[in-house]
Design a protein around this motif. Structure first.
Motif, PDB file in Angstrom:
ATOM      1  N   LEU A  53      10.717  16.445  22.681  1.00 62.73           N
ATOM      2  CA  LEU A  53       9.602  15.512  22.501  1.00 62.73           C
ATOM      3  C   LEU A  53       9.672  14.365  23.495  1.00 62.73           C
ATOM      4  O   LEU A  53       8.644  13.899  23.992  1.00 62.73           O
ATOM      5  CB  LEU A  53       9.609  14.974  21.077  1.00 62.73           C
ATOM      6  CG  LEU A  53       9.332  15.982  19.958  1.00 62.73           C
ATOM      7  CD1 LEU A  53       9.521  15.319  18.605  1.00 62.73           C
ATOM      8  CD2 LEU A  53       7.927  16.549  20.071  1.00 62.73           C
ATOM      9  N   LYS A  54      10.884  13.889  23.792  1.00 59.12           N
ATOM     10  CA  LYS A  54      11.028  12.731  24.683  1.00 59.12           C
ATOM     11  C   LYS A  54      10.529  13.040  26.088  1.00 59.12           C
ATOM     12  O   LYS A  54       9.903  12.193  26.739  1.00 59.12           O
ATOM     13  CB  LYS A  54      12.485  12.297  24.738  1.00 59.12           C
ATOM     14  CG  LYS A  54      12.720  11.004  25.505  1.00 59.12           C
ATOM     15  CD  LYS A  54      14.174  10.594  25.451  1.00 59.12           C
ATOM     16  CE  LYS A  54      14.370   9.218  26.111  1.00 59.12           C
ATOM     17  NZ  LYS A  54      13.910   9.201  27.501  1.00 59.12           N
ATOM     18  N   THR A  55      10.789  14.262  26.564  1.00 57.43           N
ATOM     19  CA  THR A  55      10.333  14.630  27.910  1.00 57.43           C
ATOM     20  C   THR A  55       8.818  14.570  28.005  1.00 57.43           C
ATOM     21  O   THR A  55       8.258  14.003  28.960  1.00 57.43           O
ATOM     22  CB  THR A  55      10.830  16.036  28.257  1.00 57.43           C
ATOM     23  OG1 THR A  55      12.257  16.073  28.175  1.00 57.43           O
ATOM     24  CG2 THR A  55      10.400  16.423  29.665  1.00 57.43           C
ATOM     25  N   VAL A  56       8.154  15.135  27.023  1.00 53.14           N
ATOM     26  CA  VAL A  56       6.690  15.116  27.030  1.00 53.14           C
ATOM     27  C   VAL A  56       6.175  13.703  26.813  1.00 53.14           C
ATOM     28  O   VAL A  56       5.216  13.269  27.458  1.00 53.14           O
ATOM     29  CB  VAL A  56       6.146  16.072  25.943  1.00 53.14           C
ATOM     30  CG1 VAL A  56       4.628  15.989  25.868  1.00 53.14           C
ATOM     31  CG2 VAL A  56       6.573  17.503  26.240  1.00 53.14           C
ATOM     32  N   ALA A  57       6.821  12.947  25.914  1.00 53.09           N
ATOM     33  CA  ALA A  57       6.370  11.590  25.630  1.00 53.09           C
ATOM     34  C   ALA A  57       6.483  10.706  26.868  1.00 53.09           C
ATOM     35  O   ALA A  57       5.582   9.917  27.167  1.00 53.09           O
ATOM     36  CB  ALA A  57       7.187  10.999  24.476  1.00 53.09           C
ATOM     37  N   ASP A  58       7.577  10.827  27.607  1.00 52.44           N
ATOM     38  CA  ASP A  58       7.739  10.021  28.825  1.00 52.44           C
ATOM     39  C   ASP A  58       6.731  10.429  29.896  1.00 52.44           C
ATOM     40  O   ASP A  58       6.239   9.577  30.654  1.00 52.44           O
ATOM     41  CB  ASP A  58       9.166  10.173  29.365  1.00 52.44           C
ATOM     42  CG  ASP A  58      10.202   9.563  28.442  1.00 52.44           C
ATOM     43  OD1 ASP A  58       9.820   8.732  27.592  1.00 52.44           O
ATOM     44  OD2 ASP A  58      11.392   9.907  28.558  1.00 52.44           O
ATOM     45  N   ALA A  59       6.418  11.709  29.956  1.00 51.87           N
ATOM     46  CA  ALA A  59       5.504  12.183  30.999  1.00 51.87           C
ATOM     47  C   ALA A  59       4.075  11.703  30.765  1.00 51.87           C
ATOM     48  O   ALA A  59       3.357  11.402  31.727  1.00 51.87           O
ATOM     49  CB  ALA A  59       5.549  13.703  31.084  1.00 51.87           C
ATOM     50  N   VAL A  60       3.662  11.624  29.507  1.00 48.89           N
ATOM     51  CA  VAL A  60       2.282  11.245  29.205  1.00 48.89           C
ATOM     52  C   VAL A  60       2.168   9.789  28.776  1.00 48.89           C
ATOM     53  O   VAL A  60       1.059   9.319  28.482  1.00 48.89           O
ATOM     54  CB  VAL A  60       1.696  12.153  28.106  1.00 48.89           C
ATOM     55  CG1 VAL A  60       1.693  13.601  28.561  1.00 48.89           C
ATOM     56  CG2 VAL A  60       2.465  12.011  26.803  1.00 48.89           C
ATOM     57  N   GLY A  61       3.292   9.070  28.697  1.00 55.82           N
ATOM     58  CA  GLY A  61       3.242   7.655  28.347  1.00 55.82           C
ATOM     59  C   GLY A  61       2.954   7.393  26.888  1.00 55.82           C
ATOM     60  O   GLY A  61       2.230   6.451  26.553  1.00 55.82           O
ATOM     61  N   MET A  62       3.504   8.206  26.014  1.00 59.51           N
ATOM     62  CA  MET A  62       3.319   8.034  24.578  1.00 59.51           C
ATOM     63  C   MET A  62       4.674   7.889  23.894  1.00 59.51           C
ATOM     64  O   MET A  62       5.727   8.100  24.504  1.00 59.51           O
ATOM     65  CB  MET A  62       2.575   9.231  23.971  1.00 59.51           C
ATOM     66  CG  MET A  62       1.162   9.415  24.462  1.00 59.51           C
ATOM     67  SD  MET A  62       0.398  10.843  23.677  1.00 59.51           S
ATOM     68  CE  MET A  62      -1.202  10.820  24.471  1.00 59.51           C
ATOM     69  N   VAL A 115       3.761  12.219  19.852  1.00 54.32           N
ATOM     70  CA  VAL A 115       3.812  13.609  20.319  1.00 54.32           C
ATOM     71  C   VAL A 115       4.153  14.541  19.162  1.00 54.32           C
ATOM     72  O   VAL A 115       3.614  15.645  19.046  1.00 54.32           O
ATOM     73  CB  VAL A 115       4.830  13.748  21.457  1.00 54.32           C
ATOM     74  CG1 VAL A 115       4.949  15.200  21.909  1.00 54.32           C
ATOM     75  CG2 VAL A 115       4.433  12.881  22.640  1.00 54.32           C
ATOM     76  N   SER A 116       5.046  14.096  18.287  1.00 56.71           N
ATOM     77  CA  SER A 116       5.407  14.921  17.137  1.00 56.71           C
ATOM     78  C   SER A 116       4.210  15.141  16.222  1.00 56.71           C
ATOM     79  O   SER A 116       3.990  16.258  15.730  1.00 56.71           O
ATOM     80  CB  SER A 116       6.543  14.258  16.356  1.00 56.71           C
ATOM     81  OG  SER A 116       6.880  15.003  15.203  1.00 56.71           O
TER      82      SER A 116
END
Length: 506
Positions: free
Chosen positions: A393-402, A407-408
């Motif tokens: 989740l952290k990888t996607v969250a950092d990439a999209v700024g959320m 994201v979860s």
């Protein structure tokens, strides 16, 4: 020191969860089916909201070329490479919106296209879905906690602790979904292998592991196989019993003389064998509650683009449309006289506008997260299930700024339709193992594959590798792993210990 009372004025910052923000967070994690129920409630409660059943303006799913973005609310297509044009709310704060950063990750140099639609006051939302994470009342919670566990849930729980690799877990989920109420596999294994882009041997291997789940005999492809699995569990499967199972049609005709001849036993032994066979359960899945048949309607479509990339489209075909009836508001506002009437009208207008804004933010956030997941797991869509990358989740969250929690919520009970099937968004998140130098991470699935490759290579090298030796080889390759972890992965792969493998080699 004397005690007394006094007034002090202090200034500070704090996060206040307003009812509107709570509603936006709740909408974000709802499935389409639950969202439809919420919208129906709001339509009944708020006189300024109404459903627009007219056809949406433009259909991004039916267009082959990206549509131009416009201010009139028409459908539009946005390139992921120009992410600064995509705005969405990260944590559903009404006062700010997220903008993609400039450091855009590129996977295999494949461009992706995202489609968004209905930027105006009319918003489409899905009418159907599956699953859910929230409870609207005590009755719903009590019903969920006391209901009987379904066969699919029972098998999924066992698959989660079987330590499958990500590709194997994906195959196991597809196999479990293909199990009928009686507990039998009804989908051809070749069809599953072709759809997931993997070898038939891998599907058969995963099925063999799943056939070891409880209840015994589950996920068999036929009645003889189901009975065989149960007899093997009881250690009662011998050549005579094998012959009896292979000739069940003779037993159905009660041709006992032919059975005695085929099995090579006398009458007493045959009677005992038939009694043993009658004690088995030919429908092992019938002991569990039947899951209601529901069709999963995907929230997002992923399609191959003409330029060799991927298009990510919101499912606008099944989305209900809600809007604020401005004419009715103007008419009622003119007739309102008392302050209570004006206050009620203003409150309804504010809630209606906030609901539409929250729904729009929800759609944009789902689209934004889905686009990043497709970018991260591009190899899966190209080459198949064995190329899933480690993702959290952290990888996607950092990439999209959320935030990770956002994201979860977005990935819970949201489904994506791809050329390889329909998957939940959480399916694409896999675990990883840190390297011994601390500079990179290794996929847990790739580590399991390395362990299996090393053990499979014993036939050629003639050397039987112990768990300690495997740890040494993996550490030389940069994988920081403990011996007990190697043993756990080996047992999950149904590979015997080095002592047993030596005995088998002799």
């Amino acid at each position: 020191m004397a005690l007394g009372q006094r007034l002090e004025l202090k200034q500070g910052q704090g996060l206040v969860i307003t009812p509107q923000l709570q509603q936006a967070i709740k909408l974000l994690q709802l499935s389409n089916l639950e969202l439809e129920a919420v919208i129906e409630t709001e339509l009944e409660r708020n006189p300024l909201l109404q459903r627009d059943d007219a056809d949406p303006v433009g259909d991004a799913n039916d267009s082959d070329a990206p549509a131009e973005a416009s201010d009139s609310g028409e459908s539009r297509e946005l390139e992921l490479s120009d992410r600064d044009t995509i705005a969405a709310n990260s944590d559903l704060d009404a006062s700010s919106s997220d903008v993609y950063g400039d450091d855009e990750p590129v996977v295999r140099e494949r461009e992706s296209v995202v489609s968004d639609s209905n930027e105006g006051p009319v918003v489409d939302w899905s009418k159907a879905g599956k699953g859910g994470t929230g409870f609207d009342g005590d009755e719903d919670m009590e019903r969920a906690l006391t209901r009987e566990k379904t066969l699919t849930e029972h098998l999924t729980d066992q698959a989660l602790i079987a330590h499958f690799s990500a590709p194997e877990m994906a195959i196991a989920q597809i196999l479990i979904d293909a199990v009928d109420e009686a507990g039998y596999m009804r989908a051809p294994l070749t069809e599953i292998a072709d759809r997931l882009g993997c070898e038939l041997a891998l599907v058969e291997k995963v099925l063999g592991t799943c056939q070891g789940f409880e209840p015994t005999g589950i996920m068999a492809t036929s009645v003889p196989e189901c009975l065989k699995l149960q007899l093997v569990e009881r250690n009662r499967f011998d050549p005579a019993m094998q012959a009896l199972i292979d000739n069940l049609e003779l037993l159905a005709r009660r041709d006992l003389s032919a059975l005695r001849k085929v099995c090579g036993v006398d009458e007493e032994d045959l009677s005992e064998m038939i009694a043993e066979l009658k004690s088995l359960n030919p429908r092992p899945g019938s002991a569990y509650g039947a899951e209601p048949s529901q069709t999963v309607v995907p929230d997002v479509f992923v399609r191959a683009d003409a330029n060799g990339g991927w298009r990510i489209d919101l499912n606008s075909d099944t989305l209900p449309r809600v809007l604020v009836d401005q004419k009715y508001h103007t008419k009622v506002a003119t007739a309102a006289r008392s302050e209570s009437e004006k206050s009620y009208l203003n409150e309804c207008l504010s809630q209606a506008n906030w609901l539409i804004k929250s729904l729009d933010q929800r759609a944009r956030t789902i689209l934004k997260v889905s686009a990043e997941i497709v970018r991260q797991q591009d190899a899966f869509f190209v080459y198949g299930v064995e190329y899933l990358r480690p993702l959290n989740l952290k990888t996607v969250a950092d990439a999209v700024g959320m935030h990770e929690s956002t994201v979860s919520r977005v990935t819970s009970n949201k489904y994506v339709a791809t050329p390889r099937g329909v998957f939940e968004l959480k399916f694409f998140f896999t675990s990883s193992i840190a390297s011994n130098d601390g500079t990179s991470a290794h996929s847990a699935e790739s580590v399991r594959h390395k362990i299996k490759t090393l053990i499979d290579g014993e036939k050629n090298s003639g050397e039987i590798l112990s768990d300690d030796r495997i740890v040494e080889i993996l550490k030389e390759a940069g994988v920081d792993i403990a011996r007990r972890t190697v043993a756990k992965y080996r047992e999950a792969l149904r590979i015997p210990s080095s002592v047993e493998r030596k005995r088998q080699s002799r």
